[in-house]
Design an enzyme around this catalytic site. Structure first.
Site, PDB file in Angstrom:
ATOM      1  N   HIS A  62      42.531  51.082  47.445  1.00  0.00           N
ATOM      2  CA  HIS A  62      40.707  49.200  47.955  1.00  0.00           C
ATOM      3  C   HIS A  62      41.750  48.833  46.974  1.00  0.00           C
ATOM      4  CE1 HIS A  62      41.412  50.258  43.056  1.00  0.00           C
ATOM      5  NE2 HIS A  62      40.751  49.455  42.854  1.00  0.00           N
ATOM      6  N   HIS A  64      41.059  46.310  44.562  1.00  0.00           N
ATOM      7  CA  HIS A  64      41.063  45.166  43.453  1.00  0.00           C
ATOM      8  C   HIS A  64      42.903  44.909  42.940  1.00  0.00           C
ATOM      9  CE1 HIS A  64      37.478  46.595  41.745  1.00  0.00           C
ATOM     10  NE2 HIS A  64      37.393  45.269  42.365  1.00  0.00           N
ATOM     11  N   ASP A  66      44.753  44.249  40.367  1.00  0.00           N
ATOM     12  CA  ASP A  66      45.499  45.374  40.027  1.00  0.00           C
ATOM     13  C   ASP A  66      46.399  46.030  40.437  1.00  0.00           C
ATOM     14  OD1 ASP A  66      43.257  46.622  39.858  1.00  0.00           O
ATOM     15  OD2 ASP A  66      43.949  47.480  38.644  1.00  0.00           O
ATOM     16  N   HIS A  67      45.864  46.841  42.228  1.00  0.00           N
ATOM     17  CA  HIS A  67      46.691  47.333  43.116  1.00  0.00           C
ATOM     18  C   HIS A  67      46.783  47.067  44.272  1.00  0.00           C
ATOM     19  CE1 HIS A  67      44.544  51.024  40.890  1.00  0.00           C
ATOM     20  NE2 HIS A  67      44.019  50.400  40.682  1.00  0.00           N
ATOM     21  N   HIS A 139      33.291  53.658  43.570  1.00  0.00           N
ATOM     22  CA  HIS A 139      33.794  52.963  42.815  1.00  0.00           C
ATOM     23  C   HIS A 139      32.845  51.570  42.834  1.00  0.00           C
ATOM     24  CE1 HIS A 139      36.251  50.912  40.034  1.00  0.00           C
ATOM     25  NE2 HIS A 139      37.126  49.976  40.812  1.00  0.00           N
ATOM     26  N   ASP A 210      40.633  54.408  42.349  1.00  0.00           N
ATOM     27  CA  ASP A 210      40.055  54.193  41.020  1.00  0.00           C
ATOM     28  C   ASP A 210      38.365  54.689  41.558  1.00  0.00           C
ATOM     29  OD1 ASP A 210      41.405  52.962  40.465  1.00  0.00           O
ATOM     30  OD2 ASP A 210      40.782  50.509  39.881  1.00  0.00           O
ATOM     31  N   HIS A 268      46.742  55.387  34.583  1.00  0.00           N
ATOM     32  CA  HIS A 268      45.205  54.442  34.874  1.00  0.00           C
ATOM     33  C   HIS A 268      44.653  54.646  33.284  1.00  0.00           C
ATOM     34  CE1 HIS A 268      42.061  51.782  36.500  1.00  0.00           C
ATOM     35  NE2 HIS A 268      42.692  51.590  37.709  1.00  0.00           N
TER      36      HIS A 268
END
Length: 318
Positions: A62, A64, A66-67, A139, A210, A268
């Site tokens: 996805h 976000h 942090d990915h 999510h 997530d 995570h």
């Protein structure tokens, strides 16, 4: 199939854990497939024995940060190193626009060809050895989990038995090794399966992050050898999990139990469970094992080789 965790923290890095990224090394084809690419992933690669020049496919769950914040830097470094290998990237709609914008405004020209594929639920890649599929998770923004399924392989071909039957070496051996039935010059028919050992069961890995507990995770993880599932929060912080649409350790364990997986690797983790706090990740492990005993905690640079034929699993760190 060898899994290496390059980042196991949720949201932000900590001193001991970087943000999300997992490498799947396929030694038989000298390839690495990357799953998510948080900030600092290329530094983690440099600290490991993995070679970024072997990265052929990247799968993003996805959008976000942090990915994905490490993706453009990694691609630029691979290009600067002179790699001419193509890289296929799979991710949500919008990932291609994001990378093009990064390249445009940073004046980055990639030396290698990068193809971005917008994903939707179902099979998104297949070759003679593997099938990769994805499903929607649950999510705050669109997120997909992945399932990597190795295809079953015929068992070891018995050359001595073939010679005893008068089967001449050559292309016919290739057909027999695949389990096909062939006709010899004298008219006799030989079943390839009769000359091969037991079929090697293909290994299966599921990666779900997530997400909160959902049916998509269970479907992806069905009968997997390994389920890699996020466990951002402890059970007592379930309110935070529902608010942020993340999983608790007990949710991850419930997915593993429902899907009848062999091993659950949790990752995570929220920085709120760093050592010295009232709860730490050992508490998350205890919670999960109460539901699904064969649960392990992932940590940065943990390497796990998925055994063939669903043999007893053991962790090894390189």
């Amino acid at each position: 199939m060898e899994i290496t965790f390059l980042g196991t923290s949720s949201g932000v890095p900590t001193r001991s854990r970087n943000v999300s990224s997992i490498a799947l090394r396929l030694p038989q084809r000298a390839e690495i497939w990357l799953f998510d690419c948080g900030e600092g992933t290329q530094h983690q690669l440099l600290r490991s024995d993995l070679k970024s020049s072997q990265i052929r496919r990247i799968f993003i769950t996805h959008m976000h940060g942090d990915h994905i914040f490490g993706l453009m830097g990694l691609l630029a470094s691979i290009g600067l190193a002179g790699s001419a290998q193509d890289i296929d990237i799979y991710g949500p709609p919008g990932l291609g626009d994001y990378l093009r914008a990064c390249a445009k405004y940073s004046y980055t020209n990639l030396a290698n060809r990068v193809r971005v594929h917008a994903i939707s639920p179902g099979i998104l890649y297949e070759d003679e050895e593997f099938t990769v599929s994805c499903q929607l998770l649950k999510h705050r923004i669109p997120a997909h989990g992945y399932r990597i399924a190795e295809k079953d392989r015929p068992g070891r071909f018995d050359v001595e038995k073939a010679n005893a039957l008068g089967i001449p070496p050559g292309p016919i051996y290739g057909k027999l090794k695949k389990g096909e039935t062939v006709t010899l010059p004298d008219g006799s028919k030989i079943r390839g399966q009769s000359l091969c050992g037991e079929t090697e069961i293909g290994r299966k890995i599921a990666y779900c992050t997530d997400t909160i507990f959902c049916e998509g995770s269970i479907e992806l993880a069905q009968n997997a050898d390994v389920l890699i599932h996020e466990a951002t929060f402890a059970h007592q912080d379930a309110g935070l999990a529902f608010e942020s649409v993340h999983s608790t350790s007990t949710m991850a364990a419930q997915v593993a139990l429902a899907a009848q997986v062999k091993l659950l690797l949790m990752t995570h983790f929220s920085p709120r469970y760093l050592p010295g706090n009232s709860l730490d990740i050992s508490n998350l492990l205890e919670e999960a094992r109460a539901i699904f005993p064969n649960t392990k905690l992932a940590y940065d640079f943990l390497t796990y080789e998925v055994p063939r034929n669903r043999q007893e699993m053991a962790l090894g760190v390189k």
